[in-house]
Design a protein around this motif. Structure first.
Motif: not given
Length: 470
Positions: A437, A356, A289-290, A442, A286, A358
């Motif tokens: 990513k 969020d 994101p980005n 992706y 985990e 990812d």
């Protein structure tokens, strides 16, 4: 007389503390200088000189901050030009330090101003050389890093040949060699894991000091197999030449806790890079994101320098608890001074805030091998080309995609395809996947444990040069 090597494994770098009769010289100090001040204070001694063997390319030296703190004189070898106050020594000039003498031997070749410092003890005997990047144990410095020089790397290699044979090799065999780097540094290609040696042993074993070696042979062998220097080298060298913000200023700015909302706002509004330095296994499970992963427990600073192309890039940190200051410090060692703070409470605070999250898809080596039995896969081996060529997966679709040059080679892969990524042990593949990513690739799967674990599965290997090497 006291000599202490202060070795930093992440940079494979040796700084030196020399003391005699209450007077101290520091050679090639790291960015964080308080350690040298405290050491001198503990010994009731005063730092008199800061000797720089050359304009370092692989790290930002602490010479400017240390001189401001202590009043010590910064000494460079002949030909050095700086934008701050320094003393430019002459070849063979001597400096008294208590009962001992430090003699400047101008040894150009690695760079034009490169100098070796010969320590002569209280009895007048040559005791040790602090050879910088002129002479390593097992190797010599690469001759392709001079700042804005009209000379070619061949010209500099020829200079290095003369420096070694005219200044270093005539010294006695029992002279101790204290180099600036050991194994793991990109400043040479064959550095020993040992960090202290004697000159006589180097005369016997170091290829570059081989007896009866011609200058042409030396130039050819020294330049053979040298990869392009990491992109940050020239930038660090210029910082060492021109100056930089004080370490204390950089640390205060970067070691700032930010709550989740502050952290997210800075990331969105200032274009800050979110750099996650936790263990790769934690990132795979985990992450924000980005965000980009470069783990603090790997070769952190050199990989940051190789992969983050702008030294002024604003950076936000996700760190293990208690390692915030360490991370800011290690970034500053390679010139990344624009850290804006860290996520207070670490990644757990991000999760608790309901933000969020990812994940990075991963696969076990056994499952990967099973999948190759029935499918043609696109496989990226992100190890160095030399590692890849020595042994690689003998499977259709394997491409060597070295992490070192990932920013230059994005055009050779396809965003519509799925890629399985491996390195040697799992660290570099996660770095590569995180960068890809963040650039919009992706469909990525990390192979757990890398090549070391793949070898245990019995999958077919080859040790011939793979035609798909970039």
């Amino acid at each position: 007389m006291k000599i202490e090597q202060i070795y930093t494994g992440c940079l494979a770098q040796g700084a030196y503390y020399i003391e005699s009769k209450g007077e101290v010289a520091i050679i090639d100090p790291l960015r964080e200088t308080q350690q040298y001040v405290e050491k001198a204070n503990h010994e009731n001694a005063k730092i008199k000189y800061i000797f720089e063997t050359h304009f370092h390319a692989d790290f930002v030296s602490g010479h400017i901050d240390l001189a401001k703190k202590t009043g010590a004189t910064i000494v460079f070898g002949p030909g050095a030009e700086t934008s701050y106050e320094t003393y430019i020594a002459k070849d063979n000039e001597v400096f008294k330090l208590g009962d001992i003498t430090i003699k400047v031997l101008h040894t150009p070749g690695h760079t034009l101003e490169s100098s070796t410092f010969l320590l002569i003890d209280e009895n007048g005997k040559d005791h040790a050389i602090f050879s910088g990047d002129t002479l390593f144990l097992g190797d010599v410095g690469r001759p392709d890093l001079a700042i804005k020089s009209d000379l070619t790397k061949e010209d500099l290699a020829a200079m290095l040949y003369d420096s070694l044979r005219n200044k270093i090799m005539p010294l006695a065999d029992d002279v101790i060699v204290y180099p600036a780097h050991g194994a793991g540094s990109a400043c040479g290609k064959n550095l020993s894991k040992e960090t202290v040696g004697v000159l006589g042993e180097q005369k016997k074993t170091n290829y570059a000091l081989r007896a009866n070696m011609t200058k042409d042979e030396f130039v050819k062998e020294v330049l053979d197999g040298i990869p392009p220097p990491p992109q940050y080298f020239a930038k660090n060298a210029m910082m060492n030449k021109s100056g930089y913000d004080s370490f204390e200023t950089v640390l205060k700015r970067g070691n700032t806790p930010l709550d989740v909302d502050e952290f997210e706002a800075i990331a969105n509004q200032e274009g800050a890079l979110v750099l996650d330095v936790r263990h790769e296994d934690d990132f795979v499970k985990e992450h924000i994101p980005n965000s980009v992963f470069i783990g603090i427990d790997g070769a952190f600073a050199p990989w940051v320098g190789a992969l983050i192309t702008d030294l002024k890039q604003p950076i936000l940190l996700v760190t293990p608890k208690g390692r915030e200051e360490e991370t800011v410090t290690r970034l500053s060692r390679v010139g990344y001074d624009n850290t804006l703070g860290y996520l207070k409470g670490g990644f757990d605070s991000w999760k608790k805030a309901g933000k969020d999250i990812d994940v990075l898809d991963s696969i076990s080596p056994d499952d990967f091998v099973h999948k190759t039995n029935t499918n043609d896969l696109n496989i990226l081996d992100v190890r160095k080309s030399g590692e890849h060529q020595s042994m690689y997966l003998n499977l259709k679709g394997v491409k060597n995609f070295p992490l070192d040059f990932i920013n230059d080679n994005l055009h050779v892969i396809d965003k519509t395809k799925t890629y399985y990524i491996h390195c040697a042990g799992g660290y570099r593949s996660v770095i590569a996947a995180s960068i890809l990513k963040a650039r919009g690739f992706y469909n990525l799967v990390n192979i757990e444990g890398g090549f070391d674990e793949l070898k245990k599965t019995g999958v077919q290997m080859s040790d011939f040069v793979c035609p798909s090497t970039l």
